[in-house]
Design a protein around this motif. Structure first.
Motif, short mmCIF file in Angstrom:
data_model
loop_
_atom_site.label_atom_id
_atom_site.label_comp_id
_atom_site.label_asym_id
_atom_site.label_seq_id
_atom_site.Cartn_x
_atom_site.Cartn_y
_atom_site.Cartn_z
N VAL A 34 -79.47 79.69 49.37
CA VAL A 34 -80.37 78.59 49.06
C VAL A 34 -80.43 77.63 50.25
CG1 VAL A 34 -79.99 78.73 46.56
CG2 VAL A 34 -78.57 77.20 47.94
N GLY A 35 -81.41 76.72 50.21
CA GLY A 35 -81.55 75.73 51.27
C GLY A 35 -80.70 74.51 50.98
N GLN A 63 -75.01 77.82 50.54
CA GLN A 63 -75.92 76.68 50.51
C GLN A 63 -75.99 76.02 51.89
OE1 GLN A 63 -74.89 73.39 47.75
NE2 GLN A 63 -76.85 73.87 46.79
N VAL A 65 -79.05 76.22 54.16
CA VAL A 65 -80.01 76.73 55.14
C VAL A 65 -80.98 75.60 55.49
CG1 VAL A 65 -81.87 78.37 55.61
CG2 VAL A 65 -79.83 79.11 54.34
N ALA A 91 -82.44 85.62 47.83
CA ALA A 91 -82.94 84.43 48.51
C ALA A 91 -83.67 83.59 47.49
CB ALA A 91 -83.88 84.82 49.64
N ALA A 97 -85.11 79.65 53.52
CA ALA A 97 -84.03 80.35 52.82
C ALA A 97 -84.28 81.86 52.81
CB ALA A 97 -83.90 79.82 51.39
#
Length: 381
Positions: A34-35, A63, A65, A91, A97
């Motif tokens: 994840v971003g 976590q 990105v 993703a 991400a």
């Protein structure tokens, strides 16, 4: 309503509620990329993990990105994958991400690879799926990475973006549930939506365009122009969210097969030199390139037909009006304030855009001096 579709070995799910499809996927260990915190705050991350846990799968989350993901982040994620040994990589997020997770997958499958250059220049491209399959769950309606063979990764040292595309990186499973996109703020909805529109418009005039890509790209472009303002105005309008997500995915199916054009070449360059977000760069540049490409009679005919389908005569003007309606600036000068810095980089930017992989499928291939003039034009308006 969930709508399944099989495409050349891939599983494509779309429609409200299709997130639950996770429960039918064979999986023992899922590595979720994840971003930032948005998927956690919205409860979607917990929902995704919950569905995996229901089928007895273990999960772990990577976590952090960043937008325009760097190679160092890719390496960090790949190292975590090697520790966890997943058989499914997931993703969950926007294009960053998804691009980061796809690239992590390459280094997980091939631990002998250690540098970005090795993958950028690999001939043949490394085979994937020996250790894991790949699933995308998009949280934005724009990049279409869920149905794309491409990624863009930034070099830590230079900040420059590097594009890479190979069919090995096509996701095995794409789950396009509008619920996942519902928390996008208006400006992200606008910018990613314009990225999707750019995919559709550039696919239509690509010098590789064909019967099938035209059908997909035209339908996507019409739906995006008609729906994006509604999605920006009311993020809880699930009908608009679903149409945007489906149109983004459909535009992605088109451009994955016929490639793009110099809107993307210039947006990639603006992102690399001045950190202009990709969707915003596309949105600002698009109408100027429609004007430029109209010098090609075949491209102009395509633009005119789409404009007519949208109830107008001038596609560039339709795009400018749409940009204004959703709060997109009319020129790069409103985004990059330092004109002296911008002017000093014109020649370098022109060379970068000329070398971009998207340039070769544009209906007109600009010279370096023409690119310099285009960069001036999009700056001043």
């Amino acid at each position: 309503m969930m709508r399944p579709m099989k495409l050349a070995g891939s599983e494509l799910m779309f429609g409200e509620g299709c997130l639950e499809y996770i429960k039918s996927v064979p999986c023992k260990k899922a590595f979720i990329v994840v971003g930032g915190k948005s998927m956690e705050r919205s409860g979607i991350l917990a929902k995704v993990e919950g569905y995996f846990h229901e089928i007895g799968a273990q999960t772990t989350v990577f976590q952090g990105v960043e937008p325009d993901p760097c190679f160092s982040t890719v390496k960090k994620g790949a190292d975590k994958m090697k520790e966890f040994q997943p058989d499914m990589i997931v993703a969950l997020g926007g294009g960053s991400a998804m691009d980061a997770a796809k690239t992590m997958w390459v280094y997980y499958e091939h631990p002998e690879l250690t540098t970005l250059e090795e993958v950028l220049t690999a001939q043949p491209f490394p085979k994937l799926r020996e250790k894991a399959r790949f699933m995308c769950i998009p949280s934005t309606s724009g990049t279409a990475s869920e149905v794309s063979r491409s990624v863009v990764i930034s070099d830590d040292a230079t900040g420059m973006k590097h594009g890479l595309g190979n069919m090995e990186m096509m996701p095995d499973i794409a789950i396009c549930d509008p619920e996942v996109t519902a928390t996008m703020p208006p400006h992200i909805t606008a910018e990613t939506g314009m990225d999707a529109l750019t995919h559709a418009v550039e696919a239509l005039v690509s010098n590789r365009a064909n019967y099938l890509s035209d059908i997909l790209a035209r339908a996507a472009a019409i739906d995006i122009v008609n729906t994006l303002p509604k999605a920006c105005e009311n993020g809880k309008d699930m009908a608009a969210r679903e149409t945007m997500l489906n149109a983004s995915m459909t535009a992605g199916l088109a451009f994955t097969n016929v490639s793009l054009g110099i809107v993307h070449s210039m947006a990639h360059t603006l992102g690399g030199f001045f950190h202009v977000s990709h969707g915003l760069g596309d949105a600002v540049v698009l109408p100027y390139i429609i004007d430029f490409n109209s010098g090609n009679p075949e491209a102009k005919a395509v633009y005119d037909r789409l404009a007519k389908d949208l109830g107008g005569k001038d596609l560039a003007e339709i795009v400018r009006n749409l940009n204004k309606k959703i709060g997109i600036p009319s020129c790069v000068k409103e985004v990059v304030k330092d004109e002296a810095a911008y002017t000093s980089k014109l020649e370098e930017m022109a060379e970068s855009a000329k070398a971009d992989g998207c340039t070769k499928t544009n209906p007109i291939i600009p010279t370096i001096p023409q690119f310099v003039e285009l960069f001036k034009k999009v700056y001043q308006g």
